[in-house]
Design an enzyme around this catalytic site. Structure first.
Site, mmCIF file in Angstrom:
data_model
loop_
_atom_site.group_PDB
_atom_site.id
_atom_site.type_symbol
_atom_site.label_atom_id
_atom_site.label_comp_id
_atom_site.label_asym_id
_atom_site.label_seq_id
_atom_site.Cartn_x
_atom_site.Cartn_y
_atom_site.Cartn_z
ATOM 1 N N HIS A 120 113.386 77.340 5.350
ATOM 2 C CA HIS A 120 113.964 77.986 3.925
ATOM 3 C C HIS A 120 112.610 78.353 3.618
ATOM 4 O O HIS A 120 111.972 78.208 3.800
ATOM 5 C CB HIS A 120 115.313 77.120 2.908
ATOM 6 N N GLU A 193 110.326 74.476 3.947
ATOM 7 C CA GLU A 193 110.225 75.391 3.680
ATOM 8 C C GLU A 193 109.066 76.259 3.277
ATOM 9 O O GLU A 193 107.965 75.450 3.726
ATOM 10 C CB GLU A 193 110.631 74.573 2.477
#
Length: 247
Positions: A120, A193
């Protein structure tokens, strides 16, 4: 892999993504090709990885939401990364299909399912970093920290100090949390991330804006870190001929 009878390991990487029109997730579509392009390249490290491991990459779990330009949700308004515990084949068909695939591989005695990583982009944090799970078994917890520590050595924009291990209730429905509780202690589940802003190099306080090349480089360094991990665990033996670092 054990599936094709060539190598002794099976590596599963699943990328769970949200819409590219979201500023939070746009970097994924630059970062992800860095991993994929490197793994299918002629680079000696990529060849060793392909000789020993099988990578499974699901590049899109929310095609309808992406097409509509939704910030996080699917066509029906669901945040798919909160429904891993009980995905509906009707309401969350892509999630349901990938979960079934993972469970089938996990239950196959010929497959050693070792990694699950969803990727992400982050709207407030700097650098690349990971989320992992907390386990009562201290040895398992320590082993889980090995991969992000190795990645920190390979990627100047990856921050181990920003990496955290938690069992936050609000994340209970994520792939990382659900699969971390389902798979056995030889499997490691992470969320990777990456900031869509910038990164700070160690020993400095200046923010360096992310570029397309920087995202691609981080993707290549993630792929490269798997070789370091499996060498450390003696799956891959012997040195490679000197090669330039991935750039």
């Amino acid at each position: 892999s054990l599936i094709c009878g060539i190598s002794s390991g099976y590596l599963e990487i699943i990328d769970v993504i949200d819409p590219p029109t979201s500023p939070v997730q746009t970097p994924f579509f630059i970062f992800s090709p860095g991993i994929i392009d490197f793994l299918v390249s002629h680079h000696p490290i990529a060849k060793v990885l392909r000789d020993h491991l099988v990578f499974k990459i699901a590049p899109m779990l929310n095609p309808d939401g992406v097409y509509l330009g939704n910030y996080r949700c699917s066509l029906m308004g669901f945040d798919l990364n909160r429904h891993w515990a009980n995905p509906s084949p009707w309401a969350h068909p892509t999630l349901h299909g990938v979960k079934e695939l993972i469970i089938d591989m996990y239950n196959n005695p010929k497959i050693n399912l070792e990694f699950y990583i969803d990727i992400h982009a982050h709207s407030t944090m700097m650098n690349g970093f990971m989320y992992g799970n907390i386990f009562e078994d201290e040895e398992r917890f320590q082993r889980q920290a090995v991969f992000p520590k190795l990645l920190c050595q390979n990627a100047e924009d990856f921050s181990y100090s920003s990496t955290s291990f938690n069992r936050d209730a609000v994340k209970a429905g994520t792939g990382r949390r659900f699969l971390g509780g389902l798979l056995n202690d030889t499997s490691y589940c992470y969320t990777l991330e990456v900031s869509f802003y910038s990164y700070i190099l160690g020993g400095t306080s200046s923010a360096v804006p992310y570029t397309e090349e920087a995202y691609m480089k981080l993707g290549r360094n993630v792929a490269r870190t798997f070789l370091d991990y499996y060498r450390l665990n003696s799956l891959v033996e012997g040195p490679l001929a000197p090669t330039p670092k991935t750039r």
